[in-house]
Each structure stands twice: as structure tokens, then as C-alpha cells.
Design an enzyme around this catalytic site. Structure first.
Site: not given
Length: 191
Positions: A2, A36, A43, A45, A59, A97, A142
């Protein structure tokens, strides 16, 4: 992969222990099963969808590491589809992640922007660099300043009104993903 450029803000329509459904319009246009999608920078599914909703499974590891377990029906979430090979990289490399959840310590105005101070787990602070990238709920930002256990980012009016940041206040948890390049450099130097 991404970019941290939020495409749409969706609304949570179903919240279950290990699943989530989100109402969205733009990101469902070309969606396929198994795609995704980044939800607040995480991220996930797509396991089911129609023209106005998609569903993802959560999960236990995702629930432990992110702020997604705190979502409720009606909450707004940042959404981004994965980068296509032909797209511009408008933000920075974001994997979706999430490294950990941080907490908003304060928000203060500065000019027409807002300075968010985020308390961060100390284990992530070596990867936080002034003027470096960080993803906050999936938004490429940033780093303005780095402290011992926190950092600040400056959020422009456009980002505030086109993401879920306008709903955040002191105490809210946010998903954090540090720059993957910094983690790779550390891994290589450790050898």
C-alpha cells in the site's frame, strides 16, 4: 503493498469477535474474493463482498497487535486497496503489517494544521526518525519530532477531513507501522 494514501473512509456495519463487515463504495468497485484491503492500515483479506459492503476475518494475532478489536458498529475506518504495479507511489511503502497500536496523547492546532502526539511502544522508537515516514491508521505521515516514547506528526486539513483522524482525540488508540526499510537495515547490520 500500500502507499498510505487513504482512498475512502468506510463505516463498520458488522462487528464480530473474529470478523468485520464494512460499508464502502469506492473500494468495492473492482473487488474480488481473496483481495487484500487495508482497514485502518491493517492488511486484511476480503472473504465476502457485494457492491456496498465487504467482509474480512480477523485473526487472533491481528486483534492482539492492532486497535481493530476496539471497533464498533458505526465507527469510520480508513480504507485503501493495494498498489497496482502501474500506480504512482504517492505516500511511502506500507505493508499493512501493523507493528503495534499507539495512543493519541494530545492534538493541538498549529496554523491550519493539527499536531498529533502519539505515545509509542519503546521497542518501535528506534525506527521512528524525524522527517521519516510512519503509517498512522494506514495514513502515510511524516514525523515532525521524536521523543523518548512518543512522536509528533503534522496533519493538514485535507488529511484530517478525508480520513478518520477527525474523530480521534486524546486517549484513542491508533495502528502504527514503521518504515520497513529501517527494519531491513537493522536486520542486515545485526549480522
Amino acid at each position: 503493498m500500500f502507499t498510505g494514501i487513504v482512498e475512502e473512509v468506510g463505516t463498520v456495519s458488522v462487528c464480530q469477535e473474529y470478523g468485520l463487515a464494512v460499508k464502502a463504495k469506492k473500494v468495492t468497485e473492482d473487488l474480488r474474493l481473496g483481495d487484500s484491503i487495508a482497514v485502518n492500515g491493517t492488511c486484511l483479506t476480503v472473504v465476502e463482498f457485494d457492491e456496498s459492503h465487504f467482509r474480512v476475518d480477523l485473526a487472533p494475532e491481528t486483534l492482539r497487535r492492532t486497535s481493530l478489536r476496539e471497533l464498533e458498529v458505526g465507527r469510520r475506518v480508513n480504507l485503501e486497496r493495494p498498489l497496482a504495479v502501474s500506480d504512482r507511489l504517492g505516500g511511502h511503502i506500507v505493508q499493512g503489517h501493523v507493528d503495534a497500536a499507539g495512543r493519541v496523547m494530545s492534538i493541538r492546532p498549529e496554523g491550519d494544521c493539527f499536531i498529533f502526539r502519539i505515545r509509542t511502544p519503546k521497542r518501535l522508537m528506534p525506527y521512528v526518525v524525524e522527517k521519516g515516514f510512519i503509517a498512522l491508521d494506514g495514513i502515510s505521515l511524516t514525523v515532525v519530532k521524536k521523543g523518548a516514547a512518543s512522536f509528533t506528526v503534522s496533519v493538514i486539513p485535507y488529511s484530517l477531513s478525508n480520513t478518520n483522524l477527525e474523530e480521534k482525540s486524546a486517549g484513542h488508540r491508533v495502528n502504527l507501522e514503521v518504515d520497513i526499510l529501517a527494519k531491513y537495515v537493522e536486520s542486515l547490520l545485526a549480522r
